[in-house]
Scaffold this motif. Structure first.
Motif, PDB file in Angstrom:
ATOM      1  N   LYS A  79       0.842  -1.205   0.000  1.00 39.97           N
ATOM      2  CA  LYS A  79       0.000   0.000   0.000  1.00 39.97           C
ATOM      3  C   LYS A  79       0.877   1.255   0.000  1.00 39.97           C
ATOM      4  N   ALA A  80       1.961   1.237   0.781  1.00 40.41           N
ATOM      5  CA  ALA A  80       2.863   2.386   0.815  1.00 40.41           C
ATOM      6  C   ALA A  80       3.515   2.602  -0.548  1.00 40.41           C
ATOM      7  N   LEU A  81       3.844   1.522  -1.229  1.00 39.45           N
ATOM      8  CA  LEU A  81       4.433   1.625  -2.563  1.00 39.45           C
ATOM      9  C   LEU A  81       3.428   2.195  -3.560  1.00 39.45           C
ATOM     10  N   THR A  82       2.188   1.744  -3.458  1.00 43.17           N
ATOM     11  CA  THR A  82       1.135   2.255  -4.332  1.00 43.17           C
ATOM     12  C   THR A  82       0.919   3.744  -4.095  1.00 43.17           C
ATOM     13  N   ASP A  83       0.923   4.145  -2.824  1.00 47.37           N
ATOM     14  CA  ASP A  83       0.748   5.560  -2.486  1.00 47.37           C
ATOM     15  C   ASP A  83       1.888   6.411  -3.053  1.00 47.37           C
ATOM     16  N   SER A  84       3.061   5.796  -3.196  1.00 48.48           N
ATOM     17  CA  SER A  84       4.215   6.508  -3.756  1.00 48.48           C
ATOM     18  C   SER A  84       4.286   6.368  -5.273  1.00 48.48           C
ATOM     19  N   ASP A  85       3.269   5.711  -5.857  1.00 47.56           N
ATOM     20  CA  ASP A  85       3.163   5.512  -7.307  1.00 47.56           C
ATOM     21  C   ASP A  85       4.297   4.627  -7.848  1.00 47.56           C
ATOM     22  N   TYR A  86       4.754   3.676  -7.028  1.00 43.62           N
ATOM     23  CA  TYR A  86       5.729   2.690  -7.483  1.00 43.62           C
ATOM     24  C   TYR A  86       4.962   1.452  -7.930  1.00 43.62           C
ATOM     25  N   GLN A  87       5.050   1.132  -9.214  1.00 42.28           N
ATOM     26  CA  GLN A  87       4.223   0.066  -9.752  1.00 42.28           C
ATOM     27  C   GLN A  87       5.002  -1.177 -10.143  1.00 42.28           C
ATOM     28  N   LYS A  88       6.223  -0.990 -10.610  1.00 47.10           N
ATOM     29  CA  LYS A  88       6.985  -2.127 -11.111  1.00 47.10           C
ATOM     30  C   LYS A  88       8.395  -2.110 -10.531  1.00 47.10           C
ATOM     31  N   PRO A  89       8.849  -3.217  -9.944  1.00 47.95           N
ATOM     32  CA  PRO A  89      10.199  -3.247  -9.372  1.00 47.95           C
ATOM     33  C   PRO A  89      11.277  -3.171 -10.447  1.00 47.95           C
ATOM     34  N   THR A  90      12.392  -2.543 -10.104  1.00 45.61           N
ATOM     35  CA  THR A  90      13.526  -2.472 -11.018  1.00 45.61           C
ATOM     36  C   THR A  90      14.273  -3.802 -11.009  1.00 45.61           C
ATOM     37  N   GLU A  91      15.269  -3.920 -11.865  1.00 44.27           N
ATOM     38  CA  GLU A  91      16.020  -5.174 -11.972  1.00 44.27           C
ATOM     39  C   GLU A  91      16.693  -5.545 -10.663  1.00 44.27           C
ATOM     40  N   ILE A  92      17.327  -4.584  -9.985  1.00 41.37           N
ATOM     41  CA  ILE A  92      18.009  -4.895  -8.725  1.00 41.37           C
ATOM     42  C   ILE A  92      16.997  -5.291  -7.660  1.00 41.37           C
ATOM     43  N   GLN A  93      15.836  -4.675  -7.670  1.00 37.38           N
ATOM     44  CA  GLN A  93      14.793  -5.030  -6.700  1.00 37.38           C
ATOM     45  C   GLN A  93      14.257  -6.436  -6.947  1.00 37.38           C
ATOM     46  N   GLN A  94      14.054  -6.791  -8.209  1.00 42.16           N
ATOM     47  CA  GLN A  94      13.577  -8.136  -8.535  1.00 42.16           C
ATOM     48  C   GLN A  94      14.556  -9.211  -8.094  1.00 42.16           C
ATOM     49  N   LYS A  95      15.859  -8.913  -8.196  1.00 43.35           N
ATOM     50  CA  LYS A  95      16.864  -9.914  -7.865  1.00 43.35           C
ATOM     51  C   LYS A  95      17.182  -9.954  -6.374  1.00 43.35           C
ATOM     52  N   ALA A  96      17.256  -8.785  -5.735  1.00 44.05           N
ATOM     53  CA  ALA A  96      17.722  -8.730  -4.350  1.00 44.05           C
ATOM     54  C   ALA A  96      16.636  -9.026  -3.319  1.00 44.05           C
ATOM     55  N   ILE A  97      15.432  -8.513  -3.529  1.00 45.24           N
ATOM     56  CA  ILE A  97      14.387  -8.638  -2.502  1.00 45.24           C
ATOM     57  C   ILE A  97      14.081 -10.094  -2.142  1.00 45.24           C
ATOM     58  N   PRO A  98      13.849 -10.997  -3.101  1.00 44.33           N
ATOM     59  CA  PRO A  98      13.565 -12.388  -2.720  1.00 44.33           C
ATOM     60  C   PRO A  98      14.727 -13.046  -1.964  1.00 44.33           C
ATOM     61  N   LEU A  99      15.963 -12.717  -2.337  1.00 44.02           N
ATOM     62  CA  LEU A  99      17.123 -13.300  -1.649  1.00 44.02           C
ATOM     63  C   LEU A  99      17.202 -12.825  -0.209  1.00 44.02           C
ATOM     64  N   ILE A 100      16.981 -11.543   0.014  1.00 52.55           N
ATOM     65  CA  ILE A 100      17.035 -11.001   1.371  1.00 52.55           C
ATOM     66  C   ILE A 100      15.910 -11.572   2.220  1.00 52.55           C
ATOM     67  N   LEU A 101      14.735 -11.710   1.635  1.00 55.99           N
ATOM     68  CA  LEU A 101      13.603 -12.294   2.379  1.00 55.99           C
ATOM     69  C   LEU A 101      13.881 -13.743   2.781  1.00 55.99           C
ATOM     70  N   LYS A 102      14.727 -14.426   2.013  1.00 60.21           N
ATOM     71  CA  LYS A 102      15.112 -15.804   2.343  1.00 60.21           C
ATOM     72  C   LYS A 102      16.210 -15.868   3.394  1.00 60.21           C
ATOM     73  N   GLY A 103      16.749 -14.706   3.769  1.00 59.38           N
ATOM     74  CA  GLY A 103      17.797 -14.680   4.779  1.00 59.38           C
ATOM     75  C   GLY A 103      19.204 -14.741   4.230  1.00 59.38           C
ATOM     76  N   GLU A 104      19.368 -14.573   2.929  1.00 58.24           N
ATOM     77  CA  GLU A 104      20.695 -14.660   2.315  1.00 58.24           C
ATOM     78  C   GLU A 104      21.503 -13.385   2.546  1.00 58.24           C
ATOM     79  N   ASP A 105      22.816 -13.540   2.750  1.00 58.92           N
ATOM     80  CA  ASP A 105      23.730 -12.409   2.638  1.00 58.92           C
ATOM     81  C   ASP A 105      23.920 -12.127   1.156  1.00 58.92           C
ATOM     82  N   ILE A 106      23.990 -10.839   0.793  1.00 59.98           N
ATOM     83  CA  ILE A 106      24.189 -10.528  -0.624  1.00 59.98           C
ATOM     84  C   ILE A 106      25.270  -9.467  -0.809  1.00 59.98           C
TER      85      ILE A 106
END
Length: 389
Positions: free
Chosen positions: A14-41
């Motif tokens: 919801k906060a992202l929508t309020d900021s008009d962020y609709q599509k993740p960038t390449e670094i966000q697509q790659k890094a976010i799932p890894l960090i959520l899994k607990g990986e060091d990056i």
């Protein structure tokens, strides 16, 4: 891909929508799932790629599901090279986490240390800090790292270039080993690679967008004699009726001098550099960001962390060294998919730096001539890059 598919909660979405962020960038697509899994990056990501959100969003998600913070303790530490970047990152944390019950604070030199102590005494979930101010607080026992869960080194290359390696080692030695760690840098070469290898074990390496790739930015240069640079810049501003420009110089005394030279030609400008107080830098930047000030002269270090979504153009009055700094500079324009312009004023003395920049870009910068400014000392064309072309 949408942010919803990355595993983020509804409150953050919801906060992202309020900021008009609709599509993740390449670094966000790659890094976010890894960090959520607990990986060091360890991530190679340049300015303007959306790297701040790539570590802030998953940290907010994980912290929101964890235990509450205790007095004088922090749960996440983000180290940055400059006060401007500290403020920018903290602003992003508050924007993305506005629907969460998490606290954040940015601390850096030049501010009221007693006010920071008072806030830290209550406990802070996420602390954004420059290395020097953080060590001051740690030495005075105003914060503790017992509950630390996350460490982020943001713009690690710039922290090393600024001589923070000893401070970084002192800080890291104080942190619990049982933590999740992330390093973000424009380059993973040399000193940064050594730091990454000593701090992180079994980290996942993430790379995005080949270095030098700037598709939304029109880049070109003008060969000019060194003693006519300021006159040429004034000519370009007036003849093209430029609305706004961020003008980079290498040294703080050059910034003040250029502001004076522009003023003599009827152009109002101001400057940001290490010799100005925090209050002065904030005032000038706010004037520039709101359009009250059209032309801002800045050193590269001072401009780290200055974020503006609608900047029309960047001017390299002085070419930077190392070449990677060129990418950081021009990344201030052409953000969020918009078009930008990057213009470099190049004298014969800049030839070596020009060669390194064009090697990084893997192409020649387009050369344009200004009839009113014929050049006396020609700037050669790099033979190496000419053959690459």
């Amino acid at each position: 891909m949408s942010f919803a598919k990355l595993g983020l909660s509804d409150s953050i979405l919801k906060a992202l929508t309020d900021s008009d962020y609709q599509k993740p960038t390449e670094i966000q697509q790659k890094a976010i799932p890894l960090i959520l899994k607990g990986e060091d990056i360890i991530a190679s990501a340049q300015t303007g790629t959306g790297k701040t959100a790539s570590f802030v969003l998953p940290m907010l998600e994980l912290l929101n599901n964890g235990d509450a913070v205790r007095g004088r303790s922090i749960r996440a530490l983000i180290l940055v090279p400059t006060r401007e970047l500290a403020k920018q990152v903290d602003t992003s944390i508050q924007r993305y986490g506005k629907n969460l019950n998490l606290s954040s604070l940015a601390i850096y030199g030049g501010t009221d240390i007693d006010a920071d102590k008072e806030k830290l005494a209550k406990g802070i979930d996420i602390l954004v800090a420059t290395p020097g101010r953080l060590l001051d607080m740690a030495y005075q026992r105003n914060l503790f790292f017992n509950d630390l869960e996350f460490l982020v080194l943001d713009e690690a290359d710039k922290m090393l270039d600024m001589g923070f390696i000893d401070d970084l080692n002192k800080i890291i030695d104080r942190l619990p080993s049982d933590r999740q760690s992330m390093l973000f840098s424009a380059t993973l070469d040399g000193k940064v690679r050594y730091l990454a290898d000593t701090v992180y074990s079994d980290a996942v390496e993430v790379k995005v967008s080949p270095k030098g790739k700037t598709p939304n930015i029109e880049q070109w240069m003008i060969a000019v004699d060194k003693d006519t640079k300021s006159a040429l810049l004034s000519h370009l501003i007036k003849e093209n009726d430029w609305d706004q420009a961020l003008i980079f110089v290498e040294k703080k005394h050059s910034a003040a001098k250029l502001v004076e030279q522009l003023a003599k030609r009827g152009i109002t400008a101001d400057s940001i550099h290490a010799g100005r107080s925090q209050a002065q830098r904030e005032r000038v930047w706010n004037d520039f960001k709101t359009g009250k000030l059209q032309f801002l002269v800045a050193t590269g270090v001072a401009a780290r962390g200055l974020d503006m979504q609608n900047l029309s153009r960047v001017i390299n009055y002085d070419l930077p060294y190392p070449a990677e700094e060129y990418i950081h500079r021009i990344g201030r324009t052409g953000r969020a998919g918009q078009k930008g312009e990057a213009i470099s004023l190049v004298s014969k003395d800049d030839f070596k730096n020009l060669c390194m920049i064009e090697s990084l870009l893997n192409h020649l910068l387009e050369r344009r001539e200004i009839e009113e400014f014929p050049i006396r000392k020609a700037v050669p064309i790099s033979i190496l890059n000419y053959h690459k072309r």
